[in-house]
Design an enzyme around this catalytic site. Structure first.
Site, PDB file in Angstrom:
ATOM      1  N   LYS A   1      -1.926  -0.455  13.822  1.00  0.00           N
ATOM      2  CA  LYS A   1      -0.688  -0.610  13.037  1.00  0.00           C
ATOM      3  C   LYS A   1      -0.076   0.763  12.769  1.00  0.00           C
ATOM      4  O   LYS A   1       1.127   0.988  12.952  1.00  0.00           O
ATOM      5  CB  LYS A   1      -1.005  -1.310  11.709  1.00  0.00           C
ATOM      6  CG  LYS A   1       0.137  -1.353  10.729  1.00  0.00           C
ATOM      7  CD  LYS A   1       1.258  -2.244  11.209  1.00  0.00           C
ATOM      8  CE  LYS A   1       2.446  -2.194  10.301  1.00  0.00           C
ATOM      9  NZ  LYS A   1       3.554  -3.026  10.754  1.00  0.00           N
TER      10      LYS A   1
ATOM     11  N   CYS B   1       8.252   1.686   6.027  1.00  0.00           N
ATOM     12  CA  CYS B   1       7.243   1.478   7.076  1.00  0.00           C
ATOM     13  C   CYS B   1       7.146   2.731   7.938  1.00  0.00           C
ATOM     14  O   CYS B   1       6.203   3.489   7.830  1.00  0.00           O
ATOM     15  CB  CYS B   1       7.650   0.284   7.952  1.00  0.00           C
ATOM     16  SG  CYS B   1       8.085  -1.143   6.993  1.00  0.00           S
TER      17      CYS B   1
ATOM     18  N   GLY C   1      14.460   5.930   7.429  1.00  0.00           N
ATOM     19  CA  GLY C   1      14.275   5.300   6.120  1.00  0.00           C
ATOM     20  C   GLY C   1      13.355   4.099   6.200  1.00  0.00           C
ATOM     21  O   GLY C   1      12.693   3.867   7.214  1.00  0.00           O
TER      22      GLY C   1
ATOM     23  N   ARG D   1       6.724   5.359  16.911  1.00  0.00           N
ATOM     24  CA  ARG D   1       8.181   5.190  16.779  1.00  0.00           C
ATOM     25  C   ARG D   1       8.780   6.377  16.021  1.00  0.00           C
ATOM     26  O   ARG D   1       9.837   6.897  16.379  1.00  0.00           O
ATOM     27  CB  ARG D   1       8.483   3.877  16.060  1.00  0.00           C
ATOM     28  CG  ARG D   1       9.958   3.513  16.029  1.00  0.00           C
ATOM     29  CD  ARG D   1      10.130   2.057  15.727  1.00  0.00           C
ATOM     30  NE  ARG D   1      11.496   1.645  15.517  1.00  0.00           N
ATOM     31  CZ  ARG D   1      12.359   1.305  16.488  1.00  0.00           C
ATOM     32  NH1 ARG D   1      11.976   1.398  17.755  1.00  0.00           N
ATOM     33  NH2 ARG D   1      13.572   0.918  16.209  1.00  0.00           N
TER      34      ARG D   1
ATOM     35  N   ASN E   1       3.726   2.448  14.391  1.00  0.00           N
ATOM     36  CA  ASN E   1       4.847   3.002  13.611  1.00  0.00           C
ATOM     37  C   ASN E   1       4.940   4.520  13.734  1.00  0.00           C
ATOM     38  O   ASN E   1       6.038   5.080  13.745  1.00  0.00           O
ATOM     39  CB  ASN E   1       4.726   2.576  12.149  1.00  0.00           C
ATOM     40  CG  ASN E   1       5.186   1.130  11.956  1.00  0.00           C
ATOM     41  OD1 ASN E   1       5.724   0.524  12.874  1.00  0.00           O
ATOM     42  ND2 ASN E   1       4.962   0.590  10.778  1.00  0.00           N
TER      43      ASN E   1
ATOM     44  N   THR F   1     -10.867  -1.781   5.370  1.00  0.00           N
ATOM     45  CA  THR F   1     -11.551  -3.083   5.468  1.00  0.00           C
ATOM     46  C   THR F   1     -13.041  -2.914   5.220  1.00  0.00           C
ATOM     47  O   THR F   1     -13.660  -3.718   4.521  1.00  0.00           O
ATOM     48  CB  THR F   1     -11.299  -3.706   6.859  1.00  0.00           C
ATOM     49  OG1 THR F   1      -9.892  -3.728   7.106  1.00  0.00           O
ATOM     50  CG2 THR F   1     -11.850  -5.127   6.942  1.00  0.00           C
TER      51      THR F   1
ATOM     52  N   ARG G   1      16.340   0.847   0.118  1.00  0.00           N
ATOM     53  CA  ARG G   1      15.122   1.567  -0.328  1.00  0.00           C
ATOM     54  C   ARG G   1      14.803   2.700   0.629  1.00  0.00           C
ATOM     55  O   ARG G   1      14.841   2.512   1.851  1.00  0.00           O
ATOM     56  CB  ARG G   1      13.951   0.587  -0.368  1.00  0.00           C
ATOM     57  CG  ARG G   1      14.016  -0.380  -1.546  1.00  0.00           C
ATOM     58  CD  ARG G   1      12.874  -1.361  -1.487  1.00  0.00           C
ATOM     59  NE  ARG G   1      12.931  -2.131  -0.237  1.00  0.00           N
ATOM     60  CZ  ARG G   1      11.908  -2.933   0.144  1.00  0.00           C
ATOM     61  NH1 ARG G   1      10.813  -2.999  -0.566  1.00  0.00           N
ATOM     62  NH2 ARG G   1      12.029  -3.638   1.241  1.00  0.00           N
TER      63      ARG G   1
ATOM     64  N   THR H   1       0.882  -1.184   0.000  1.00  0.00           N
ATOM     65  CA  THR H   1       0.000   0.000   0.000  1.00  0.00           C
ATOM     66  C   THR H   1       0.913   1.225   0.000  1.00  0.00           C
ATOM     67  O   THR H   1       1.163   1.814   1.045  1.00  0.00           O
ATOM     68  CB  THR H   1      -0.871   0.032   1.280  1.00  0.00           C
ATOM     69  OG1 THR H   1      -0.020  -0.338   2.385  1.00  0.00           O
ATOM     70  CG2 THR H   1      -2.028  -0.921   1.190  1.00  0.00           C
TER      71      THR H   1
ATOM     72  N   PHE I   1      19.143   1.592   4.886  1.00  0.00           N
ATOM     73  CA  PHE I   1      18.185   2.423   5.639  1.00  0.00           C
ATOM     74  C   PHE I   1      18.268   2.178   7.123  1.00  0.00           C
ATOM     75  O   PHE I   1      17.714   2.944   7.928  1.00  0.00           O
ATOM     76  CB  PHE I   1      16.762   2.274   5.083  1.00  0.00           C
ATOM     77  CG  PHE I   1      15.897   1.192   5.663  1.00  0.00           C
ATOM     78  CD1 PHE I   1      15.677   0.024   4.954  1.00  0.00           C
ATOM     79  CD2 PHE I   1      15.267   1.345   6.892  1.00  0.00           C
ATOM     80  CE1 PHE I   1      14.848  -0.966   5.462  1.00  0.00           C
ATOM     81  CE2 PHE I   1      14.448   0.361   7.418  1.00  0.00           C
ATOM     82  CZ  PHE I   1      14.239  -0.799   6.700  1.00  0.00           C
TER      83      PHE I   1
ATOM     84  N   ARG J   1      12.149   5.716  34.055  1.00  0.00           N
ATOM     85  CA  ARG J   1      10.968   5.756  33.171  1.00  0.00           C
ATOM     86  C   ARG J   1      11.206   6.607  31.917  1.00  0.00           C
ATOM     87  O   ARG J   1      10.277   7.124  31.318  1.00  0.00           O
ATOM     88  CB  ARG J   1       9.754   6.299  33.955  1.00  0.00           C
ATOM     89  CG  ARG J   1       9.199   5.282  34.963  1.00  0.00           C
ATOM     90  CD  ARG J   1       8.074   5.838  35.799  1.00  0.00           C
ATOM     91  NE  ARG J   1       8.538   6.979  36.619  1.00  0.00           N
ATOM     92  CZ  ARG J   1       9.297   6.845  37.706  1.00  0.00           C
ATOM     93  NH1 ARG J   1       9.702   5.630  38.063  1.00  0.00           N
ATOM     94  NH2 ARG J   1       9.690   7.889  38.403  1.00  0.00           N
TER      95      ARG J   1
END
Ligand code: SAJ
Length: 401
Positions: free
Chosen positions: A201, A255, A252, A208, A205, A123, A324, A82, A316, A241
Site C-alpha cells: 500500500k 493519502c 494534496g 505515485r 502511493n 499487523t 483537506r 492512521t 486538493f 514506454r
C-alpha cells in the site's frame, strides 16, 4: 456471516455497506455519535456517488446497523484513520484503540483484518497485543492485513472490481480472509504475508508521489528554460514506454501526501528518492505562491496599479469538493497574506461557501481579473476561452499553453 467494521469513514462506511449488500450482517462502529445516528437513518455523512441509495437499502433491510460499540461477529475489520504526528511519525493509536475494543469479543475461528494504511509491522504488533490480552486465542484466530485502493468518487465500483492484496500472518489467515472478501470482490485477490501487504500500500502511493515529483521538477526546469512543460510532457509520452504524469500546484489529500512518510520514518537512510519527492512536491506549492506574487509585483511596476487576481481552485484535486491538505488552499492563503489590499478573487466551483475564503463564481472572476492563476484543473475552467488580454498563470495544464 456477521462482520463488525471499526470506523465508518471514507473507506469503512462504503465497505460496510457493500458487505451488507452482499448478505453479510454488518455492525458499523464509529466514535462519532452523529455518524452512528445518520447511518442508522440510512443517511451517509460523506460525499460518494451512488452510496446514499445503497445505505438506505441495507439499513432498511436490517443488514447494516451502526453503533458506538462493537457487536459480536465472525469477522472484525479495522478501518480507522492512521494520521501522522507533527514530526511525520506515523500514529497507529486509533488502530490500537479499535483493536482493544474488539479483543473481548474475539472467539476461536474468528477473522481479524486491518485495512487502515499502516507502517510495516503494525499487523504483527496488533497480533502480539491480541494474544497478550487473550492468550486463549493464540493460533486459534485468523489475522490479516488487506489495504484498499479505491479512488474517492468511484468507490462503489472500485471496491468490487479492483484487485486486492491479502496479507495473512500465516497461510491459513490469508485463506480465511480470501474467503470473506470473495463474497463481494470480483477483482483478483492476491495472496502474500502481512508485512508485504502493508508495504505494498505504501509503495503504491509513494511510487505515485515520486512520479508526480518528477513532473513537478520538470515544470520548474521548463519555467526557467522557457519551454512549455505541457507540450514537453505530451511529446515525451509519445514514446511507447514513457508515462510522465501531470505537473500541478503541489500534492494534496491525505493519502499520496501522507503515506510516503510511513516509509521514510521507518527507513530514513534507505528512502532517499521517496523523501526527496515529498520535499519537491511540498516545495512546488511554495514555488507557485512565489510565482504569483512576483507576477503581481511586475504587473504593478508596469501598470502603476495592483492587478485584480483570480485564484482558480482550492480543492486538493480536480472535480471534487475535498479541500483537506490542499496545496491550492495554502497558495491562496500565502497570496492573500502578502497582497496588501490587492483585489484577490478566490474561486472553487465545487464548494458553495467557505468559512475562511469569500468565494466568487468562476465566470465573474475570470471576467474581472487582470491575472488568472489556475491551480486546480476543474472541468469548468477548461470551458473558459483563452484570453490574450489577461495574464494567465497555468499551474495545472488548463490550456496546455
Ligand atoms: N496529482 C498531480 N499530478 C498527477 C496526478 C495527481 O499533481 O498527474 C496530484 C493531485 O492533484 C492530488 C494528489 O496528486 O493533489 C493526489 O491525487 P491522486 O490522483 O493520487 O488521488 P488520491 O490521493 O485521491 O488517490 C490515491 C490513489 N492511489 C494511487 O493512484 C496509487 C488511490 O488509488 C488510493 O486508494 C488513494 O490514494 C488512497 O486512499 O491511498
Amino acid at each position: 456471516m456477521k462482520a463488525t467494521f471499526m470506523g465508518l469513514g471514507y473507506i469503512g462506511l462504503p465497505t460496510a455497506i457493500i458487505a451488507a449488500q452482499h448478505g453479510i450482517e454488518v455492525t458499523g462502529v464509529d466514535i462519532n455519535p452523529q455518524v452512528v445516528e445518520l447511518t442508522n437513518q440510512g443517511i451517509i455523512h460523506i460525499v460518494e456517488p451512488g452510496l446514499q441509495e445503497l445505505c438506505k437499502k441495507v439499513v432498511e433491510n436490517g443488514t447494516l446497523k451502526a453503533s458506538r460499540t462493537p457487536r459480536e461477529a465472525d469477522a472484525y475489520f479495522i478501518v480507522v484513520p492512521t494520521p501522522f504526528k507533527g514530526n511525520h511519525e506515523p500514529d497507529i493509536s486509533y488502530v490500537e484503540a479499535a483493536t482493544r475494543m474488539v479483543v473481548p469479543l474475539l472467539k476461536a475461528g474468528d477473522l481479524f483484518v486491518i485495512e487502515s494504511t499502516s507502517p510495516v509491522g503494525t499487523t504483527e504488533k496488533m497480533t502480539h497485543l491480541i494474544f497478550e490480552l487473550r492468550p486463549d486465542l493464540k493460533d486459534k484466530i485468523y489475522i490479516a492485513y488487506c489495504p484498499e485502493r479505491v479512488l474517492p468518487g468511484n468507490v462503489i465500483y472500485e471496491l468490487v472490481h479492483n484487485d486486492r492484496v491479502i496479507g495473512g500472518i500465516n497461510a491459513e489467515s490469508t485463506e480465511k480472509a480470501i474467503t470473506f472478501y470473495s463474497r463481494f470482490v470480483q477483482g483478483t485477490l492476491h495472496k502474500t504475508n502481512a508485512r508485504t501487504a502493508e508495504m505494498c500500500k505504501l509503495t503504491e502511493n509513494s511510487s505515485r508521489d515520486v512520479q508526480i515529483a518528477f513532473a513537478n521538477e520538470l515544470s520548474l526546469i521548463c519555467d526557467k528554460a522557457g519551454i512549455n512543460v505541457w507540450e514537453l510532457v505530451e511529446l515525451a509520452n509519445k514514446h511507447p514506454r514513457v508515462n510522465i504524469l501531470q505537473p500541478g500546484c503541489g500534492v494534496g489529500g491525505h493519502c499520496i501526501a501522507v503515506d510516503p512518510y510511513f516509509i521514510t520514518a521507518d527507513f530514513p537512510v534507505e528512502s532517499q528518492i521517496i523523501s526527496k519527492a515529498r520535499e519537491i512536491n511540498n516545495y512546488k506549492a511554495f514555488w507557485c505562491a512565489e510565482k504569483i506574487r512576483n507576477e503581481m509585483l511586475q504587473f504593478e511596476l508596469k501598470n502603476g496599479r495592483k492587478p485584480v487576481v483570480a485564484i482558480m481552485g482550492l480543492a486538493f484535486k480536480p472535480d471534487i469538493d475535498d479541500l483537506r491538505e490542499a496545496p491550492a488552499k495554502y497558495i491562496a492563503t500565502k497570496v492573500i497574506q502578502s497582497c496588501n489590499n490587492a483585489d484577490i478573487l478566490v474561486v472553487e466551483p465545487n464548494v458553495e461557501e467557505h468559512k475562511v475564503f469569500k468565494l466568487t463564481p468562476y465566470q465573474d472572476a475570470y471576467e474581472r481579473a487582470d491575472m488568472v492563476a489556475f491551480l486546480v484543473a476543474h472541468k469548468e475552467f477548461k470551458k473558459l476561452p483563452y484570453r490574450e488580454d489577461k495574464q494567465i498563470l497555468d499551474f495545472c495544464g488548463i490550456y496546455k499553453k
